[in-house]
Scaffold this motif. Structure first.
Motif, PDB file in Angstrom:
ATOM      1  N   LEU A 151       0.808  -1.218   0.000  1.00 45.73           N
ATOM      2  CA  LEU A 151       0.000   0.000   0.000  1.00 45.73           C
ATOM      3  C   LEU A 151       0.838   1.263   0.000  1.00 45.73           C
ATOM      4  CD1 LEU A 151      -2.839  -1.002   2.503  1.00 45.73           C
ATOM      5  CD2 LEU A 151      -2.840  -1.100   0.001  1.00 45.73           C
ATOM      6  N   GLU A 152       2.065   1.189   0.488  1.00 52.76           N
ATOM      7  CA  GLU A 152       2.927   2.370   0.507  1.00 52.76           C
ATOM      8  C   GLU A 152       3.464   2.688  -0.878  1.00 52.76           C
ATOM      9  OE1 GLU A 152       6.334   4.317   3.399  1.00 52.76           O
ATOM     10  OE2 GLU A 152       6.115   2.144   3.325  1.00 52.76           O
ATOM     11  N   LYS A 153       3.617   1.660  -1.717  1.00 50.28           N
ATOM     12  CA  LYS A 153       4.197   1.847  -3.048  1.00 50.28           C
ATOM     13  C   LYS A 153       3.143   1.885  -4.145  1.00 50.28           C
ATOM     14  CE  LYS A 153       8.560  -0.394  -1.774  1.00 50.28           C
ATOM     15  NZ  LYS A 153       9.483  -1.520  -2.039  1.00 50.28           N
ATOM     16  N   SER A 154       1.886   1.592  -3.799  1.00 45.99           N
ATOM     17  CA  SER A 154       0.814   1.559  -4.796  1.00 45.99           C
ATOM     18  C   SER A 154       0.027   2.864  -4.777  1.00 45.99           C
ATOM     19  CB  SER A 154      -0.139   0.393  -4.521  1.00 45.99           C
ATOM     20  OG  SER A 154       0.550  -0.850  -4.532  1.00 45.99           O
ATOM     21  N   LYS A 155      -0.564   3.193  -5.912  1.00 49.77           N
ATOM     22  CA  LYS A 155      -1.420   4.369  -6.003  1.00 49.77           C
ATOM     23  C   LYS A 155      -2.883   4.019  -5.809  1.00 49.77           C
ATOM     24  CE  LYS A 155       1.547   7.208  -8.984  1.00 49.77           C
ATOM     25  NZ  LYS A 155       1.637   7.969 -10.259  1.00 49.77           N
ATOM     26  N   SER A 156      -3.323   2.930  -6.456  1.00 54.50           N
ATOM     27  CA  SER A 156      -4.728   2.564  -6.378  1.00 54.50           C
ATOM     28  C   SER A 156      -4.891   1.073  -6.637  1.00 54.50           C
ATOM     29  CB  SER A 156      -5.559   3.362  -7.387  1.00 54.50           C
ATOM     30  OG  SER A 156      -5.101   3.138  -8.707  1.00 54.50           O
ATOM     31  N   ILE A 157      -6.074   0.577  -6.257  1.00 62.91           N
ATOM     32  CA  ILE A 157      -6.419  -0.831  -6.434  1.00 62.91           C
ATOM     33  C   ILE A 157      -7.740  -0.878  -7.179  1.00 62.91           C
ATOM     34  CG2 ILE A 157      -6.950  -2.995  -5.255  1.00 62.91           C
ATOM     35  CD1 ILE A 157      -5.343  -1.745  -2.838  1.00 62.91           C
ATOM     36  N   ALA A 158      -7.779  -1.651  -8.269  1.00 58.47           N
ATOM     37  CA  ALA A 158      -8.974  -1.719  -9.111  1.00 58.47           C
ATOM     38  C   ALA A 158      -9.928  -2.800  -8.610  1.00 58.47           C
ATOM     39  CB  ALA A 158      -8.580  -1.998 -10.558  1.00 58.47           C
ATOM     40  N   LEU A 159     -11.207  -2.413  -8.465  1.00 62.28           N
ATOM     41  CA  LEU A 159     -12.270  -3.352  -8.126  1.00 62.28           C
ATOM     42  C   LEU A 159     -13.346  -3.298  -9.203  1.00 62.28           C
ATOM     43  CD1 LEU A 159     -12.811  -2.612  -4.306  1.00 62.28           C
ATOM     44  CD2 LEU A 159     -11.405  -4.417  -5.323  1.00 62.28           C
ATOM     45  N   THR A 160     -13.947  -4.439  -9.494  1.00 58.13           N
ATOM     46  CA  THR A 160     -15.053  -4.495 -10.459  1.00 58.13           C
ATOM     47  C   THR A 160     -16.151  -5.388  -9.902  1.00 58.13           C
ATOM     48  OG1 THR A 160     -14.106  -6.405 -11.651  1.00 58.13           O
ATOM     49  CG2 THR A 160     -13.494  -4.195 -12.427  1.00 58.13           C
ATOM     50  N   TRP A 161     -17.396  -5.116 -10.322  1.00 55.25           N
ATOM     51  CA  TRP A 161     -18.528  -5.909  -9.871  1.00 55.25           C
ATOM     52  C   TRP A 161     -19.637  -5.883 -10.910  1.00 55.25           C
ATOM     53  CZ3 TRP A 161     -16.793  -1.480  -7.330  1.00 55.25           C
ATOM     54  CH2 TRP A 161     -17.571  -0.324  -7.508  1.00 55.25           C
ATOM     55  N   VAL A 163      -9.665   2.260  -5.894  1.00 55.13           N
ATOM     56  CA  VAL A 163      -9.557   2.565  -4.474  1.00 55.13           C
ATOM     57  C   VAL A 163      -8.176   3.146  -4.192  1.00 55.13           C
ATOM     58  CG1 VAL A 163      -9.571   1.599  -2.152  1.00 55.13           C
ATOM     59  CG2 VAL A 163     -11.192   0.752  -3.872  1.00 55.13           C
ATOM     60  N   ASN A 164      -8.139   4.355  -3.633  1.00 50.37           N
ATOM     61  CA  ASN A 164      -6.878   5.005  -3.314  1.00 50.37           C
ATOM     62  C   ASN A 164      -6.143   4.201  -2.247  1.00 50.37           C
ATOM     63  OD1 ASN A 164      -5.318   7.042  -1.428  1.00 50.37           O
ATOM     64  ND2 ASN A 164      -5.423   7.981  -3.450  1.00 50.37           N
ATOM     65  N   ALA A 165      -4.902   3.813  -2.525  1.00 44.15           N
ATOM     66  CA  ALA A 165      -4.153   2.952  -1.608  1.00 44.15           C
ATOM     67  C   ALA A 165      -3.865   3.643  -0.280  1.00 44.15           C
ATOM     68  CB  ALA A 165      -2.847   2.506  -2.266  1.00 44.15           C
ATOM     69  N   ALA A 166      -3.556   4.952  -0.316  1.00 43.70           N
ATOM     70  CA  ALA A 166      -3.275   5.681   0.919  1.00 43.70           C
ATOM     71  C   ALA A 166      -4.535   5.786   1.782  1.00 43.70           C
ATOM     72  CB  ALA A 166      -2.728   7.064   0.603  1.00 43.70           C
ATOM     73  N   ALA A 167      -5.698   6.011   1.140  1.00 38.45           N
ATOM     74  CA  ALA A 167      -6.953   6.080   1.882  1.00 38.45           C
ATOM     75  C   ALA A 167      -7.294   4.737   2.506  1.00 38.45           C
ATOM     76  CB  ALA A 167      -8.084   6.544   0.956  1.00 38.45           C
ATOM     77  N   LEU A 168      -7.011   3.659   1.787  1.00 36.97           N
ATOM     78  CA  LEU A 168      -7.249   2.325   2.327  1.00 36.97           C
ATOM     79  C   LEU A 168      -6.349   2.064   3.528  1.00 36.97           C
ATOM     80  CD1 LEU A 168      -8.383  -0.504   2.344  1.00 36.97           C
ATOM     81  CD2 LEU A 168      -6.813  -1.108   0.487  1.00 36.97           C
ATOM     82  N   ASN A 169      -5.081   2.446   3.420  1.00 34.57           N
ATOM     83  CA  ASN A 169      -4.163   2.241   4.548  1.00 34.57           C
ATOM     84  C   ASN A 169      -4.608   3.027   5.774  1.00 34.57           C
ATOM     85  OD1 ASN A 169      -1.328   1.026   5.189  1.00 34.57           O
ATOM     86  ND2 ASN A 169      -1.286   3.105   6.013  1.00 34.57           N
ATOM     87  N   LYS A 170      -5.069   4.267   5.549  1.00 31.78           N
ATOM     88  CA  LYS A 170      -5.568   5.076   6.660  1.00 31.78           C
ATOM     89  C   LYS A 170      -6.765   4.400   7.319  1.00 31.78           C
ATOM     90  CE  LYS A 170      -7.526   9.598   7.843  1.00 31.78           C
ATOM     91  NZ  LYS A 170      -7.942  10.923   7.350  1.00 31.78           N
ATOM     92  N   ALA A 171      -7.662   3.827   6.503  1.00 35.96           N
ATOM     93  CA  ALA A 171      -8.826   3.131   7.043  1.00 35.96           C
ATOM     94  C   ALA A 171      -8.406   1.940   7.902  1.00 35.96           C
ATOM     95  CB  ALA A 171      -9.732   2.680   5.902  1.00 35.96           C
ATOM     96  N   ILE A 172      -7.367   1.237   7.462  1.00 33.52           N
ATOM     97  CA  ILE A 172      -6.855   0.113   8.243  1.00 33.52           C
ATOM     98  C   ILE A 172      -6.361   0.589   9.603  1.00 33.52           C
ATOM     99  CG2 ILE A 172      -5.002  -1.607   8.357  1.00 33.52           C
ATOM    100  CD1 ILE A 172      -5.239  -1.853   5.295  1.00 33.52           C
TER     101      ILE A 172
END
Length: 404
Positions: free
Chosen positions: A51-61, A119-128
């Motif tokens: 998550l520190e080196k990534s910008k975003s994570i793609a999700l599809t549904w 999904v923004n990786a930094a926002a996800l890390n903050k949520a964790i």
């Protein structure tokens, strides 16, 4: 404006679909309510996403598409939810002082169209980190398995939610990094419309939208960032609105029956139009949901040009561009995108002269920094290397650096 009108009509369809059928009138529409939809496993689910080196994570549904009996589609709104504990029993609430027992969290971003999300990786890390406030530099795990699901709801014209459904749960392996959970940044809204920037109602900040400003010394809610924000500039009477998220109309402010009557989250609201052209101050209290648009007391100077100057260019002028360029605009805001190395010192100044220049000391935001520039103040020191969009208001002296 066509885009806004179309979106409002889709919301109206959602509201109409939920009209009460208590009178058993066969002419009332009914809604076909789906019970499930499928969230696909992320492409990198079996790896370890740093998550520190990534910008975003793609999700599809897949898209759950309810229909009225007139076969009119109703647009769902999606929210991505994560759990570090493998369960979804109690949602984390940023408004609460005590979140003991919370086992999942919903990210702030919502999606009103399509079946995908970045999904923004930094926002996800903050949520964790929010879900696990006891973690520190030594106890944050090297690897973590996240449980992910997507919530879909229908919203009416007042943005009330109806009949939520949830996707299946998928897993994803991530490498988190410890970050201290500090006080939330002030909640910033954006101005858009015929009186703003290029006047074209586009999604891009610094081109079609202008962020409002936090107020120096104001005590914002430490958890939500809610409080008073402001903007001062020229309004010609073409109309404008406020948006919470630049790319979404889910949360907005518009005008009611007349100027001075403002409505929040009403898809049918009009553009806010001042009674006469001039300099105005727009003030929004995000905690109290109070909006004011008031005539500015004073006659600010109108500059022909602004520039940034510093160690990066030998203290010469690098021109900024006027931000408000719609026909009839009187510009008081300037923009430039520039790359800097760490330790660079700069100032914002009048083009071709040092008679008007602004400096000071930055306050850090999650996405950059800001300062209310001081006349002949100290050089602004850029601590972190990167490319920044710089926005400057020559009435208030507010300088905003947004890291790209």
């Amino acid at each position: 404006m066509k885009k806004i009108f179309s979106y409002a009509m889709l919301l109206f369809a959602g509201a109409f679909a939920f009209t009460s059928c208590s009178d058993d009138n066969d002419s009332n529409p009914t809604i076909t309510q789906p019970t499930e939809f499928v969230l696909n496993s992320p492409a990198d689910a079996n790896g370890n996403i740093d998550l520190e080196k990534s910008k975003s994570i793609a999700l599809t549904w897949s898209q759950p598409t309810p229909y009225t009996d007139f076969n009119a589609p109703v647009v769902p709104t999606y929210t991505v939810q994560f759990s570090t504990k493998g369960s979804f029993n109690k949602q984390y609430d940023a408004n609460l002082e005590d979140n003991t027992g919370a086992d999942f969290i919903a990210l702030d971003e919502t999606y009103a169209s399509g079946q995908n999300a970045l999904v923004n990786a930094a926002a996800l890390n903050k949520a964790i980190m929010q879900l696990n406030p006891d973690w520190d530099e030594t106890t944050t795990p090297e690897k973590l398995t996240l449980s992910i699901r997507v919530k879909a709801v229908i919203r009416d014209v007042s943005f009330r939610e109806y009949n939520p459904i949830f996707s299946n749960v998928v897993s994803m392996n991530v490498i988190p990094f410890y970050t201290a959970i500090s006080a939330a940044d002030p909640e910033i809204w954006y101005l858009i419309g015929g009186d703003i920037a290029d006047g074209k109602w586009g999604d891009e900040v610094g081109v079609s939208q202008v962020p409002m400003q936090s107020i120096a010394g104001f005590e914002y809610n430490k958890k939500t960032g809610q409080g008073e924000i402001t903007w001062t500039g020229y309004l010609a009477g073409n109309g404008f609105k406020l948006k919470k998220v630049p790319t979404s109309w889910d949360e907005q402010w518009g005008q009611g029956n007349a100027f001075g009557s403002f409505k929040k989250n009403d898809g049918g609201s009009s553009d806010i139009k001042v009674p006469e052209a001039g300099i105005y101050t727009v003030t929004l209290n995000t905690a109290d949901d109070e909006l004011k648009v008031e005539k500015y007391d004073g006659t600010p100077a109108v500059f022909s040009g602004m520039a940034i100057s510093g160690t990066f260019n030998g203290w010469s002028d690098t021109a900024m561009e006027p931000l408000h360029t719609y026909a009839g605009a009187e510009n008081h805001e300037w923009v430039i995108t520039q790359s800097f190395t760490a330790g660079t010192e700069i100032k914002v100044k009048q083009a071709g002269s040092w008679d008007y220049n602004k400096g000071g000391e930055f306050v850090n935001y999650a996405d950059g920094m800001y300062v209310y520039g001081v006349d002949n103040g100290s050089n602004l020191v850029i601590e972190e290397e990167g490319t920044y969009q710089i926005l400057f208001n020559d009435i208030t002296g507010f300088i905003r650096f947004i890291k790209k």
